[in-house]
Design an enzyme around this catalytic site. Structure first.
Site, short mmCIF file in Angstrom:
data_model
loop_
_atom_site.label_atom_id
_atom_site.label_comp_id
_atom_site.label_asym_id
_atom_site.label_seq_id
_atom_site.Cartn_x
_atom_site.Cartn_y
_atom_site.Cartn_z
N GLU A 176 0.82 -1.22 0.00
CA GLU A 176 0.00 0.00 0.00
C GLU A 176 0.86 1.27 0.00
OE1 GLU A 176 -3.53 2.29 2.54
OE2 GLU A 176 -2.49 0.58 3.42
N LYS A 213 -2.72 -1.90 -2.83
CA LYS A 213 -3.75 -1.00 -2.32
C LYS A 213 -3.33 0.42 -2.65
CE LYS A 213 -6.52 0.13 1.76
NZ LYS A 213 -6.98 -0.32 3.09
#
Length: 295
Positions: A176, A213
């Site tokens: 992420e 992400k």
């Protein structure tokens, strides 16, 4: 790794619920839920309250695998129980939802327009416990604030270096590298980020799989190549501070990108709601995020 869970993450319809607020963000999460800091004493009471909140969410009939395919947990949540079962087992066996674990230790100070992750000193031990607790994958977050090529390259390199360690432990990492939605160079950040991620993905072996992400991009379908990459199980989007309606509208513009929302999922929930009010509010959010994720 369970093949059925891998297939659900690869091909299932729905979204991932982010329930992984940690020590630094927990007071804010509780305050948004209607529990102010002056109503509890110390970290133990704080974490008890946040586990009660998460338990209420997870056990709600609105928290349903028809709409939700995965959930990201904080380390303490993994080690606690819901109705006599460890949380990950409850999610998998009672709910049919794939469990993930947040493994990062927070953000370092900003440098070169980014915040890299602090060292994860006990990662091997954490991954061992994650396997014992039947966790499918992990999540770790960095933040990009400026279109600084050197900074973005360093963020992605750190994420993939640790990601490979997680893959070697038999888990699927969610990488992420969040782009700050308030960045004045957001679109340029996303162009640089995409190029660095593609470079790292192309170095992976055939059996090394990751998830990504990302912040919902300024230009729709910016991450199409990442979504289609053979080493990528799924690309999910954080809400990044957008309210749920705005996040959903932006998400709908991106084919194949599904949600992994935190605040946007729980923004209308309150500790003082009746079970009916709570379940209705959660159900409304869940269904709206689901619709945006499958559009």
């Amino acid at each position: 790794m369970q093949q059925s869970q891998f297939e659900k993450m690869k091909n299932g319809e729905g979204f991932i619920a982010a329930l992984d607020q940690s020590g630094g963000s927990t007071p804010k999460a509780l305050a948004l839920y209607g529990i102010e800091e002056d109503s509890y004493n110390g970290k133990d009471e704080m974490f008890d309250l946040v586990h009660e909140m998460r338990t209420r969410i997870i056990t709600s009939p609105a928290f349903d695998s028809e709409y939700i395919i995965g959930a990201i947990l904080f380390e303490q949540t993994m080690d606690r129980e819901i109705e006599g079962m460890y949380t990950a087992d409850y999610l998998a066996e009672k709910k049919g939802i794939v469990p993930f674990l947040k493994v990062d230790k927070g953000l370092a100070e900003e440098s070169n327009g980014v915040q890299m992750m602090k060292p994860i000193t006990d990662l091997d031990e954490t991954l061992k416990r994650a396997n014992e607790r039947h966790i499918f994958g992990t999540k770790m977050r960095s933040v990009i604030k400026e279109a600084n090529p050197e900074g973005i390259k360093a963020v992605v390199a750190q994420q993939f270096e640790i990601g490979k360690q997680i893959v070697a432990a038999g888990l699927v990492p969610i990488i992420e590298p969040e782009v700050d939605i308030n960045s004045k160079e957001k679109e340029k950040c996303e162009e640089l980020l995409k190029a660095e991620i593609l470079d790292q993905l192309n170095k992976l072996g055939d059996d090394e799989h990751v998830m990504l992400k990302v912040t919902i991009p300024t230009v729709a379908n910016t991450y199409k190549e990442l979504i289609e990459h053979p080493n990528v199980v799924r690309v999910v989007a954080l809400s990044g501070g957008y309210a749920v309606d705005e996040a959903n509208e932006k998400l709908k513009e991106n084919n194949g990108l599904i949600a992994s929302f935190s605040r946007a999922l729980s923004q209308d929930l309150n500790a003082n709601q009746t079970d009916e009010e709570f379940n209705n509010a959660l159900g409304k959010a869940v269904k709206s995020i689901y619709e945006a994720s499958i559009s």
